[in-house]
Write an enzyme that holds these catalytic residues in place. Structure first.
Site, PDB file in Angstrom:
ATOM      1  N   GLN A  56      49.454  37.782  58.291  1.00 16.32           N
ATOM      2  CA  GLN A  56      49.379  37.438  59.709  1.00 16.32           C
ATOM      3  C   GLN A  56      50.163  36.155  59.968  1.00 16.32           C
ATOM      4  OE1 GLN A  56      47.881  39.678  61.929  1.00 16.32           O
ATOM      5  NE2 GLN A  56      48.026  40.747  59.968  1.00 16.32           N
ATOM      6  N   TYR A  93      46.308  41.496  53.887  1.00 12.89           N
ATOM      7  CA  TYR A  93      46.507  41.684  55.324  1.00 12.89           C
ATOM      8  C   TYR A  93      46.422  40.345  56.069  1.00 12.89           C
ATOM      9  CZ  TYR A  93      45.461  43.101  60.140  1.00 12.89           C
ATOM     10  OH  TYR A  93      45.454  43.241  61.503  1.00 12.89           O
TER      11      TYR A  93
END
Length: 135
Positions: free
Chosen positions: A132, A128
Site C-alpha cells: 500500500q 498486501y
C-alpha cells in the site's frame, strides 16, 4: 483480496475465531454421544450472544470451535458463559460416568486458546499492507 463481510450500522467486518477448550487434566471423557449434548448447549449459548458457530469438533480431551461474531461481542464473557453452561449440563448428565476422572464437578481447564482467523494467510496480508502506498 476478497473477504466474506458482515455489516453493522457504521461498519463492515469479518471476525472469525478458532477456540480450543480442554478438559480438566486433559482427561479423555468426550465421545460422539456426549458431543451431541455439548453442541446443543453451545448453540443455545451462542445464539444469545449473537455468535454463529461454523464448526465444532472434538477429540477425547478437547474441543475445537470455529465461530463468527460481531465487533460488539464481549468475547471473554461469551467464552466464560459457554464454559460454565456446558460444564454444568455435562456434569448433570454424565458426572456419574466420569467421577473417577474429574473431581469436584470441574469439567473444563481454566484456560483456553483463542486464535483469530482470516481468509488469507498472515504472510499474504503483510505483503498486501506493505504494498500500500507504493507507486
Amino acid at each position: 483480496m476478497e473477504y466474506e463481510l458482515d455489516a453493522g450500522a457504521h461498519s463492515v467486518y469479518s471476525l472469525d475465531y478458532h477456540l480450543i477448550l480442554t478438559i480438566k487434566y486433559r482427561r479423555s471423557v468426550l465421545n460422539d454421544e456426549r458431543m451431541v449434548l455439548l453442541k446443543e448447549i453451545a448453540k443455545s449459548v451462542s445464539e444469545s450472544y449473537d455468535v454463529h458457530i461454523k464448526n465444532m469438533e472434538h477429540d477425547e480431551d478437547h474441543v475445537h470451535i470455529l465461530f463468527r461474531t460481531k465487533p460488539t461481542t464481549e468475547i471473554p464473557k461469551y467464552i466464560n458463559v459457554l464454559k460454565s453452561a456446558t460444564a454444568r449440563k455435562m456434569n448433570d448428565e454424565y458426572a456419574d460416568e466420569w467421577q473417577d476422572k474429574l473431581w469436584n464437578g470441574v469439567f473444563w481447564s481454566p484456560s483456553y486458546c483463542l486464535i483469530s482467523t482470516g481468509e488469507v494467510s498472515l504472510e499474504k496480508l503483510t505483503e498486501y499492507v506493505e504494498q500500500q502506498g507504493v507507486a
